[in-house]
Design a protein around this motif. Structure first.
Motif, PDB file in Angstrom:
ATOM      1  N   VAL A 149      -5.183   5.112  -4.650  1.00 61.81           N
ATOM      2  CA  VAL A 149      -4.481   6.573  -4.127  1.00 61.81           C
ATOM      3  C   VAL A 149      -5.564   7.370  -4.412  1.00 61.81           C
ATOM      4  CG1 VAL A 149      -2.716   7.984  -4.286  1.00 61.81           C
ATOM      5  CG2 VAL A 149      -2.318   5.791  -5.339  1.00 61.81           C
ATOM      6  N   THR A 150      -5.892   8.259  -3.188  1.00 64.67           N
ATOM      7  CA  THR A 150      -7.122   9.129  -3.089  1.00 64.67           C
ATOM      8  C   THR A 150      -6.450  10.488  -3.973  1.00 64.67           C
ATOM      9  OG1 THR A 150      -6.201   9.953  -1.025  1.00 64.67           O
ATOM     10  CG2 THR A 150      -7.984   8.375  -1.140  1.00 64.67           C
ATOM     11  N   TYR A 199      13.574   3.594  -0.534  1.00 70.16           N
ATOM     12  CA  TYR A 199      14.533   3.411   0.639  1.00 70.16           C
ATOM     13  C   TYR A 199      14.779   1.862   0.951  1.00 70.16           C
ATOM     14  CZ  TYR A 199      13.537   8.416   1.558  1.00 70.16           C
ATOM     15  OH  TYR A 199      13.401   9.723   1.197  1.00 70.16           O
ATOM     16  N   LYS A 200      15.922   1.680   1.409  1.00 71.72           N
ATOM     17  CA  LYS A 200      16.418   0.278   1.818  1.00 71.72           C
ATOM     18  C   LYS A 200      15.604  -0.196   2.674  1.00 71.72           C
ATOM     19  CE  LYS A 200      20.457  -2.306   3.059  1.00 71.72           C
ATOM     20  NZ  LYS A 200      22.066  -2.330   3.633  1.00 71.72           N
ATOM     21  N   ASN A 201      15.137  -1.803   2.524  1.00 75.51           N
ATOM     22  CA  ASN A 201      14.546  -2.206   3.479  1.00 75.51           C
ATOM     23  C   ASN A 201      13.114  -1.948   3.466  1.00 75.51           C
ATOM     24  OD1 ASN A 201      16.476  -3.873   4.307  1.00 75.51           O
ATOM     25  ND2 ASN A 201      17.072  -2.354   5.992  1.00 75.51           N
ATOM     26  N   THR A 202      12.566  -1.475   2.599  1.00 71.53           N
ATOM     27  CA  THR A 202      11.057  -0.970   2.385  1.00 71.53           C
ATOM     28  C   THR A 202      10.204  -1.945   1.877  1.00 71.53           C
ATOM     29  OG1 THR A 202      11.540   1.344   1.999  1.00 71.53           O
ATOM     30  CG2 THR A 202       9.245   0.458   1.382  1.00 71.53           C
ATOM     31  N   CYS A 203       9.143  -2.533   2.387  1.00 71.97           N
ATOM     32  CA  CYS A 203       8.439  -3.769   1.795  1.00 71.97           C
ATOM     33  C   CYS A 203       7.890  -3.270   0.291  1.00 71.97           C
ATOM     34  CB  CYS A 203       7.334  -4.163   2.646  1.00 71.97           C
ATOM     35  SG  CYS A 203       6.555  -5.446   2.182  1.00 71.97           S
ATOM     36  N   VAL A 204       8.362  -4.174  -0.653  1.00 72.71           N
ATOM     37  CA  VAL A 204       7.829  -4.149  -2.044  1.00 72.71           C
ATOM     38  C   VAL A 204       6.441  -4.916  -2.177  1.00 72.71           C
ATOM     39  CG1 VAL A 204       8.298  -4.577  -4.449  1.00 72.71           C
ATOM     40  CG2 VAL A 204      10.213  -4.065  -2.777  1.00 72.71           C
ATOM     41  N   GLN A 246       0.782  -1.155  -0.181  1.00 69.70           N
ATOM     42  CA  GLN A 246       0.162   0.084  -0.098  1.00 69.70           C
ATOM     43  C   GLN A 246       0.790   1.120  -0.023  1.00 69.70           C
ATOM     44  OE1 GLN A 246      -3.457  -0.023  -0.382  1.00 69.70           O
ATOM     45  NE2 GLN A 246      -3.253   2.154  -0.427  1.00 69.70           N
ATOM     46  N   SER A 247       2.189   1.095   0.741  1.00 70.49           N
ATOM     47  CA  SER A 247       2.919   2.463   0.825  1.00 70.49           C
ATOM     48  C   SER A 247       3.518   2.601  -0.780  1.00 70.49           C
ATOM     49  CB  SER A 247       4.393   2.035   1.685  1.00 70.49           C
ATOM     50  OG  SER A 247       4.611   1.030   1.342  1.00 70.49           O
ATOM     51  N   ASN A 256       0.478   4.443  -2.705  1.00 73.12           N
ATOM     52  CA  ASN A 256       0.234   5.814  -2.349  1.00 73.12           C
ATOM     53  C   ASN A 256       1.142   6.756  -2.915  1.00 73.12           C
ATOM     54  OD1 ASN A 256      -2.068   4.950  -0.699  1.00 73.12           O
ATOM     55  ND2 ASN A 256      -0.635   4.558   1.319  1.00 73.12           N
ATOM     56  N   LYS A 257       2.361   6.214  -3.291  1.00 72.40           N
ATOM     57  CA  LYS A 257       3.449   7.013  -3.746  1.00 72.40           C
ATOM     58  C   LYS A 257       3.159   7.139  -5.310  1.00 72.40           C
ATOM     59  CE  LYS A 257       7.207   6.424  -0.451  1.00 72.40           C
ATOM     60  NZ  LYS A 257       8.625   6.218  -0.510  1.00 72.40           N
ATOM     61  N   GLY A 258       2.434   6.077  -6.038  1.00 74.64           N
ATOM     62  CA  GLY A 258       2.160   6.190  -7.195  1.00 74.64           C
ATOM     63  C   GLY A 258       2.882   5.312  -8.201  1.00 74.64           C
ATOM     64  N   VAL A 259       3.747   4.159  -7.259  1.00 75.60           N
ATOM     65  CA  VAL A 259       4.545   3.417  -7.766  1.00 75.60           C
ATOM     66  C   VAL A 259       4.107   2.079  -7.914  1.00 75.60           C
ATOM     67  CG1 VAL A 259       6.923   2.296  -7.510  1.00 75.60           C
ATOM     68  CG2 VAL A 259       6.546   4.771  -6.757  1.00 75.60           C
ATOM     69  N   LEU A 260       4.169   1.285  -8.936  1.00 74.69           N
ATOM     70  CA  LEU A 260       3.505  -0.033  -9.331  1.00 74.69           C
ATOM     71  C   LEU A 260       4.791  -0.914  -9.514  1.00 74.69           C
ATOM     72  CD1 LEU A 260       0.561   0.793 -11.526  1.00 74.69           C
ATOM     73  CD2 LEU A 260       0.614   0.642  -9.016  1.00 74.69           C
ATOM     74  N   VAL A 261       4.334  -2.369  -8.890  1.00 81.64           N
ATOM     75  CA  VAL A 261       5.690  -3.259  -9.204  1.00 81.64           C
ATOM     76  C   VAL A 261       4.865  -4.296 -10.264  1.00 81.64           C
ATOM     77  CG1 VAL A 261       6.972  -4.990  -8.133  1.00 81.64           C
ATOM     78  CG2 VAL A 261       6.543  -2.797  -6.861  1.00 81.64           C
TER      79      VAL A 261
END
Length: 692
Positions: free
Chosen positions: A356-357, A152-157, A116-117, A120-125
């Motif tokens: 994303v709102t 950032y490092k260790n951020t959950c994808v 979800q994070s 919210n940033k508009g980034v898709l995997v």
């Protein structure tokens, strides 16, 4: 086998065995057993294997290999970024990630469910299949916004799920075995003469590919008709329940609504969908029992409607020739007919499901739009033109915000990527908390703080300059008091402010400014007319004021009575009710004079509504002759006669509890019920009207 059972081998085969990034050729004995692979003594001896059970590893050719119990390998786990990376706006790239769990070498997994994070940033995997080789996992990510995004490092994808690679390859390489159903073959045979060879092949391929979309109807199966209507069209799906209990589609129907039909209410449109669908599938539904399913629960009353007229009567006459029942189905389960009733929207923001709102936007070289005479929803992207803005540079805008004690603290917070915790701001002012609650909408461009705002009319994203306290009065003078501002009202002024500026509490600030504007207050008229306050009429003795009203018409009794004349005294609450056949002025005057005045005496004042019998010359002459003051209430305002109106409801309630079904003898109960009313304690008086 190790448990003593004898198993007959089926043969041997020499295969390369991949263990921890090294290939070892080994002869395998093939047998019909449940264990996938058995490493025998000869394999371990030839490759100098040493098993370390406590440390869960295997020494193979002087190389340590980690071992895992199959039951302990996680089936679902998270994937995190290996190192920090920045993705340019509107672009995609490959990043490296690592699983959060310890996995054996060669584990195949499917990456799915972007976190979800990231959304919210508009980034898709991208969803992908990866094989763990002991190092990083390559992931394809896309930045959908106009701003660079830093991961950032260790951020959950996202999450990953282990799968069997053989099953994946098997599903990919498997050829679908599709056969054209028999009823479709009959259709092709009839159409062959009208189609070319290549056209016939295309039709056959399409019918074979979508053979599950249609089924052949049988009169022994139950028909189900799903209907739905939208603001632009109607749709229907005809299906049947086959012998296996599975619902099969027979045919589809849809139609757009005319300009007149679009003006129908929701219930009428839903009913129109049923009528059109039944007429369209007449050759299927006539003479058989079927079920109509709709997501509009109000249609359950369809067959219980009494005395239909006009269009509704014609529709019910059409449906009356069919035998069916109506069932309600929830809208979430009614997507088949719902989809047919709607036109696909092009770039429709409200029809798409958005995770994303708000979407982040950036305006190149942002400038504060000039202050000119604009419409409420009009924006202007021209450079700054007013003298006040022409004399200011971006550095002065930045310095003005730094000089503001509230905005400067917000700028300090925005320098760090993390939002402050509530304990850090709980002791600050309400303005600090307002900015803190809109953290995601605040952005810093070239050192200047802006707020992102979406224009609901044009769906554009604007950047509002966060205005310092020192400049707010000057802006209001230009946008309201200036000749280009025109001293317009609060709504127009706030619309102009909203297109350009923002600060905490700006709505109440602008409202106070407009209310305190001397020129506006001198010229503007009050928006409402002053009315006198309603007062309670005070009486001091019996028969000082009497209220008179008529109840009815009601069911005519055997004696011919159809109305009730109700008389009540304001001081004692003493009440009388008389049944009369009509409400002519002569009848009302005679009943009042003979039954009430002759028995109880002359009242000083009679209060009535503006009924024709009370305003007639006969009734007025009666009051004048007896020296009775006649008053009346305002038209269509029964509150002025609240005492007698409330008594009317009490009389109706009492009669309804005693009168039989034919309701033709209510006048016989009336004297007894009035006696019961007069002998009961009145809530206002605390005593009975008879005693008063």
């Amino acid at each position: 086998m190790a448990d003593g059972h004898n198993v007959r081998p089926l043969g041997t085969i020499k295969l390369p065995l991949l263990i921890d990034n090294q290939y070892i050729y080994q002869i395998f004995v093939v047998a019909d057993i449940d264990i996938p692979v058995v490493l025998g003594y000869d394999f371990m001896y030839n490759n100098q294997c040493v098993i370390d059970v406590p440390n869960k590893n295997l020494l193979l050719n002087s190389q340590t290999v980690d071992c895992h119990l199959e039951s302990q390998i996680p089936s679902l786990f998270k994937i995190s970024i290996d190192k920090q990376v920045t993705i340019p706006p509107n672009s995609e790239t490959i990043i490296h990630a690592l699983p959060n769990e310890k996995l054996p070498y060669g584990t195949t997994m499917i990456l799915d469910n972007t976190s979800q994070s990231f959304k919210n940033k508009g980034v898709l995997v991208a969803k992908s299949i990866c094989t763990f080789k002991g190092d990083n996992l390559p992931l394809r990510v896309m930045n959908m916004t106009d701003l660079p995004q830093t991961l950032y490092k260790n951020t959950c994808v996202g999450t990953a799920e282990t799968v069997c690679s053989e099953n994946i390859l098997g599903n990919i390489n498997a050829e679908p075995d599709l056969v054209l159903p028999e009823h479709m073959q009959v259709v092709i045979e009839k159409c062959k003469s009208n189609l070319k060879v290549d056209q016939c092949k295309i039709v056959v391929d399409l019918l074979t590919k979508y053979s599950g979309a249609f089924a052949m109807s049988k009169m022994t199966w139950e028909f189900i008709l799903d209907t739905d209507a939208s603001g632009t069209g109607v749709g229907a799906v005809l299906s049947q329940i086959n012998d296996e209990g599975k619902e099969c589609v027979i045919a589809y129907f849809s139609r757009t609504l005319s300009k007149t039909e679009r003006q129908y209410c929701v219930t009428r449109r839903e009913l129109l969908a049923i009528v059109l669908a039944v007429k369209h599938f007449h050759h299927y539904l006539y003479g058989v029992n079927f079920t109509v399913r709709t997501d509009h629960g109000a249609l359950n009353w369809l067959k219980n409607f009494k005395n239909p007229e006009g269009q509704l009567a014609r529709w019910l006459e059409i449906l009356g020739t069919y035998t069916f029942i109506i069932k309600h189905r929830a809208g979430l389960k009614h997507g088949n007919a719902d989809g047919l009733s709607r036109r696909p929207c092009v770039n429709c923001k409200h029809c798409d499901t958005r995770d994303v709102t708000e979407v982040s936007y950036q305006i190149e070289n942002p400038t504060i739009r000039s202050i000119n005479m604009l419409d409420e929803n009009e924006t202007e992207d021209t450079p700054i033109t007013t003298n006040w803005f022409n004399n200011k540079t971006p550095e002065e805008f930045k310095q003005a915000q730094l000089n503001d004690p509230v905005i400067s603290r917000i700028l300090t917070w925005k320098k760090s990527s993390e939002k402050p915790k509530w304990p850090e701001i709980s002791h600050l002012s309400q303005h600090h908390k307002t900015y803190w609650s809109q953290w995601d909408r605040l952005t810093v461009v070239d050192g200047i703080l802006y707020r992102k705002w979406e224009n609901t009319t044009t769906n554009d994203i604007n950047l509002q300059y966060v205005l310092p306290c020192a400049d707010r009065n000057r802006v209001l003078l230009l946008l309201h008091n200036d000749q280009l501002g025109g001293h317009l009202g609060f709504k127009r002024t706030i619309a102009r402010i909203r297109h350009r500026f923002y600060w905490a509490g700006y709505t109440s600030f602008v409202e106070r400014w407009c209310k305190r504007c001397t020129a506006c207050q001198k010229r503007n008229q009050p928006s409402h007319h002053t009315r006198g306050q309603m007062k309670t009429y005070i009486v001091g003795e019996p028969l000082e004021r009497v209220s008179l009203d008529i109840l009815g018409p009601v069911t005519q009794t055997c004696k011919g009575n159809k109305y009730v004349i109700v008389v009540t005294d304001y001081f004692t609450r003493y009440a009388e009710a008389y049944g009369v056949p009509d409400i002519k002025a002569q009848t009302v005057a005679d009943k009042l004079l003979e039954e009430f005045i002759c028995r109880y005496g002359l009242p000083l004042q009679i209060h009535t509504d503006q009924g024709s019998q009370f305003t007639s010359d006969l009734f007025i002459q009666l009051c004048n002759k007896l020296h009775i003051d006649k008053t009346r209430n305002s038209p269509f305002h029964p509150q002025s006669s609240g005492l007698v109106e409330r008594l009317n409801r009490t009389i109706e309630d009492m009669i309804s509890k005693f009168v039989p079904k034919h309701q033709k003898d209510w006048d016989q109960y009336l004297p007894y019920l009035m006696m019961a009313y007069r002998s009961s304690v009145h809530e206002t008086l605390g005593e009975t009207p008879w005693l008063m």
